[in-house]
Design an enzyme around this catalytic site. Sequence first.
Site, PDB file in Angstrom:
ATOM      1  N   HIS A  83       0.861  -1.194   0.000  1.00 39.47           N
ATOM      2  CA  HIS A  83       0.000   0.000   0.000  1.00 39.47           C
ATOM      3  C   HIS A  83       0.896   1.243   0.000  1.00 39.47           C
ATOM      4  CE1 HIS A  83      -3.574  -2.454   1.693  1.00 39.47           C
ATOM      5  NE2 HIS A  83      -3.685  -2.305   0.387  1.00 39.47           N
ATOM      6  N   ARG A 103      -3.250   4.774  -2.086  1.00 40.95           N
ATOM      7  CA  ARG A 103      -3.109   3.437  -1.499  1.00 40.95           C
ATOM      8  C   ARG A 103      -2.823   2.357  -2.546  1.00 40.95           C
ATOM      9  NH1 ARG A 103      -5.648   0.009   2.616  1.00 40.95           N
ATOM     10  NH2 ARG A 103      -6.802  -1.724   1.712  1.00 40.95           N
TER      11      ARG A 103
HETATM   12 ZN   LIG Z   1      -2.027  -1.594   4.159  1.00 38.19          ZN
END
Ligand SMILES: [Zn+2]
Length: 358
Positions: A89, A149
């Site tokens: 992420h 993300r």
């Molecule tokens: Zn994460």
Amino acid sequence: MLNMVGLSFVALLLTVGASTLERAEYDYYKYHPMDEISSWMAQMEKDHPDVVTIVDYGKTYENRTISLLRIGLKTEAKKKAIWMDCGIHAREWIAPAFCQYFVRQILQTYKTDAKMETMMTNMDFYVTPVLNIDGYIYSWKDSSTRLWRKNRSPGPSGDCYGTDLNRNFDANWGTVGVSFNCSSNVYCGRGPISEPEAQAITYFVGSRKEDFLCFLTIHSYGQLLLVPYGHPDFTASNYDELMKVGRGAAEAILKVHGKNYTVGTSPDVLYANSGSSRDWARMQEIPLTFTFELRDNGTYGFKLPENQIQPTCEEAYSGALHIITYAHDKTFNGAAATAAATLWTMLLAVGVSGANLM
Ligand SMILES: [Zn+2]
Ligand SMILES: *[C@@H]1O[C@H](CO)[C@@H](O)[C@H](O)[C@H]1NC(C)=O
Ligand SMILES: *[C@@H]1O[C@H](CO)[C@@H](O)[C@H](O)[C@H]1NC(C)=O
Ligand SMILES: *[C@@H]1O[C@H](CO)[C@@H](O)[C@H](O)[C@H]1NC(C)=O
Ligand SMILES: *[C@@H]1O[C@H](CO)[C@@H](O)[C@H](O)[C@H]1NC(C)=O
């Protein structure tokens, strides 16, 4: 003649200057953009050529090379392995910082610590500092993209971007805790491992899955150690062992700076989800698979201040080492015990044949 001496002197100064620059300590307690992390990886291989090898194992959507550091002592025997990836992420900047710290620590430790030397003899560490490179670079672009993300592949209609790579693995894909809307932060993609970054891990780890004792994937934030599975209807066959080892790691973490990490499955302590790399790895029969959610617990969230990098890494290292040591000892002390038993049987056999000779 004088000019020559003068020039040599300048050249000498330049040389000294350059080598001083080269030797300047990498600052492990700052966040680094991708180009600096890539140079750091090359430097690790250069500084430790007998122990560190860069392995390229995939491409991102934007065609950047995904690489890991394989770290271990050379031996004739077939080795077991430990997996660690960071930066799946993009916005979780503390994760790549931790992978780099982890590498530095094990490379420092094995020279003086017999236990680490044994572990690096029996096992190779496969460490990916940044898996989602496109997303990580995007999160460094400016303040408006800092909290990105996902990866950077376009959605089906091309008007939105990014698949949540930790919803894209082939583990109950698309069932719970996901969205099929590519504007969502938990968009799970067009299908299981539709994304090149998820493919890279799947093919690399999948092709040698029986080697891996342990699969650690590093995220932030929340101060959690998550065990499989993310889907509430499934329980790992070794759930009790995972919880025991996870609690041991949380105790080790607590001892370092007093931070409380909670241990449990995603549905029990966070939220249900599907398609995570941790669940996929457990479904490949890798026994000890954990997600680390590092500091903090919501005060700064993804924008963890740099003055917390060091304590966060120190405590997480202690937790990771607990899990890795458990995995190692379970396999290799078991092997040592088996070898001893074999030797005992041989001695008995000699004893028996000796008796026969009399
Ligand atoms: Zn994460
Ligand atoms: C990646 O490389 C492939 C093969 O060269 C090319 O077809 C593709 O367009 C590239 N993708 C991007 C996003 O640049
Ligand atoms: C997808 O999500 C976006 C943002 O929340 C929303 O505007 C859009 O209408 C959604 N699309 C569909 C097909 O639901
Ligand atoms: C740690 O957290 C758990 C639950 O989140 C709580 O029960 C426990 O009292 C906490 N311990 C400390 C030392 O803060
Ligand atoms: C994190 O904070 C929440 C809300 O303040 C609290 O309920 C939770 O127990 C905390 N967790 C830990 C591990 O300290």
